[in-house]
Design a protein around this motif. Structure first.
Motif, PDB file in Angstrom:
ATOM      1  N   ALA A 163       0.837  -1.203   0.000  1.00  0.00           N
ATOM      2  CA  ALA A 163       0.000   0.000   0.000  1.00  0.00           C
ATOM      3  C   ALA A 163       0.871   1.253   0.000  1.00  0.00           C
ATOM      4  O   ALA A 163       0.582   2.222  -0.710  1.00  0.00           O
ATOM      5  N   ALA A 164       1.955   1.243   0.779  1.00  0.00           N
ATOM      6  CA  ALA A 164       2.874   2.390   0.795  1.00  0.00           C
ATOM      7  C   ALA A 164       3.562   2.540  -0.564  1.00  0.00           C
ATOM      8  O   ALA A 164       3.706   3.655  -1.078  1.00  0.00           O
TER       9      ALA A 164
ATOM     10  N   ALA B 224       2.655  10.467   7.979  1.00  0.00           N
ATOM     11  CA  ALA B 224       2.833   9.198   8.698  1.00  0.00           C
ATOM     12  C   ALA B 224       1.540   8.387   8.764  1.00  0.00           C
ATOM     13  O   ALA B 224       1.377   7.540   9.627  1.00  0.00           O
ATOM     14  N   LEU B 225       0.633   8.675   7.839  1.00  0.00           N
ATOM     15  CA  LEU B 225      -0.639   7.961   7.737  1.00  0.00           C
ATOM     16  C   LEU B 225      -0.862   7.554   6.289  1.00  0.00           C
ATOM     17  O   LEU B 225      -0.490   8.283   5.366  1.00  0.00           O
TER      18      LEU B 225
ATOM     19  N   PRO C  61      -8.934   7.541   0.185  1.00  0.00           N
ATOM     20  CA  PRO C  61      -9.244   7.734  -1.237  1.00  0.00           C
ATOM     21  C   PRO C  61      -9.747   9.153  -1.486  1.00  0.00           C
ATOM     22  O   PRO C  61     -10.475   9.706  -0.662  1.00  0.00           O
ATOM     23  N   ASP C  62      -9.350   9.720  -2.598  1.00  0.00           N
ATOM     24  CA  ASP C  62      -9.811  11.054  -2.979  1.00  0.00           C
ATOM     25  C   ASP C  62     -11.065  10.895  -3.827  1.00  0.00           C
ATOM     26  O   ASP C  62     -10.993  10.716  -5.039  1.00  0.00           O
TER      27      ASP C  62
ATOM     28  N   TRP D 128      -7.391  -0.194   0.125  1.00  0.00           N
ATOM     29  CA  TRP D 128      -7.705   1.013   0.884  1.00  0.00           C
ATOM     30  C   TRP D 128      -7.934   0.727   2.364  1.00  0.00           C
ATOM     31  O   TRP D 128      -8.226   1.641   3.127  1.00  0.00           O
ATOM     32  N   GLU D 129      -7.826  -0.527   2.792  1.00  0.00           N
ATOM     33  CA  GLU D 129      -8.134  -0.814   4.196  1.00  0.00           C
ATOM     34  C   GLU D 129      -7.133  -0.212   5.175  1.00  0.00           C
ATOM     35  O   GLU D 129      -7.396  -0.152   6.367  1.00  0.00           O
ATOM     36  N   PHE D 130      -6.000   0.286   4.678  1.00  0.00           N
ATOM     37  CA  PHE D 130      -5.028   0.943   5.552  1.00  0.00           C
ATOM     38  C   PHE D 130      -5.289   2.445   5.668  1.00  0.00           C
ATOM     39  O   PHE D 130      -4.622   3.134   6.446  1.00  0.00           O
ATOM     40  N   ALA D 131      -6.225   2.978   4.903  1.00  0.00           N
ATOM     41  CA  ALA D 131      -6.493   4.422   4.887  1.00  0.00           C
ATOM     42  C   ALA D 131      -6.702   4.953   6.299  1.00  0.00           C
ATOM     43  O   ALA D 131      -7.481   4.410   7.078  1.00  0.00           O
TER      44      ALA D 131
END
Length: 125
Positions: free
Chosen positions: A14-15, A106-107, A111-112, A57-60
């Motif tokens: 994800a990063a 740091a987050l 989603p935009d 997107w579950e880490f958003a």
């Protein structure tokens, strides 16, 4: 998602997708061979224009792990390894800007939903 031992790997992916501005992370672009995952990517990464589209997107909104931030920060400040030689100067500049943004916040981003680009690739698989 069902295998908690794979969560750190997906957090790294994800990063990577944030920094690489991956415009096409579909579920079918992650392969599992029974012991490890493989990310399959294509030419829809590292674009100068923001186009992040992913199914991860579950880490958003969650914190990015400190050790991962250290690696992202190193990339942001010039330790680009081989990937730096494969990108155009503009692509590298924008990737490093995204890396700096990830480190500063740091987050993992949300989603935009207001972007001209939908936050999810289509089809999803």
């Amino acid at each position: 998602r069902e295998r908690s031992e794979l969560r750190p790997w997906f957090a790294e992916l994800a990063a990577f997708d944030v920094v690489a501005n991956n415009a096409d992370r579909k579920a079918g672009h992650v392969l599992f061979d029974g012991s490890r995952c493989w990310a399959i990517d294509n030419g829809l990464c590292f674009h100068e224009e923001e186009k992040l589209r992913t199914v991860i997107w579950e880490f958003a909104g969650l914190d990015v792990e400190e050790d991962l931030l250290e690696h992202v920060n190193a990339f942001a400040h010039g330790e680009t390894g081989r990937v730096g030689s494969w990108l155009s100067p503009a692509e590298l500049h924008h990737a490093q800007e995204r890396a700096r943004g990830l480190v500063e916040n740091a987050l993992y981003p949300h989603p935009d939903e207001d972007s001209d680009w939908p936050p999810y690739p289509w089809p999803l698989i």
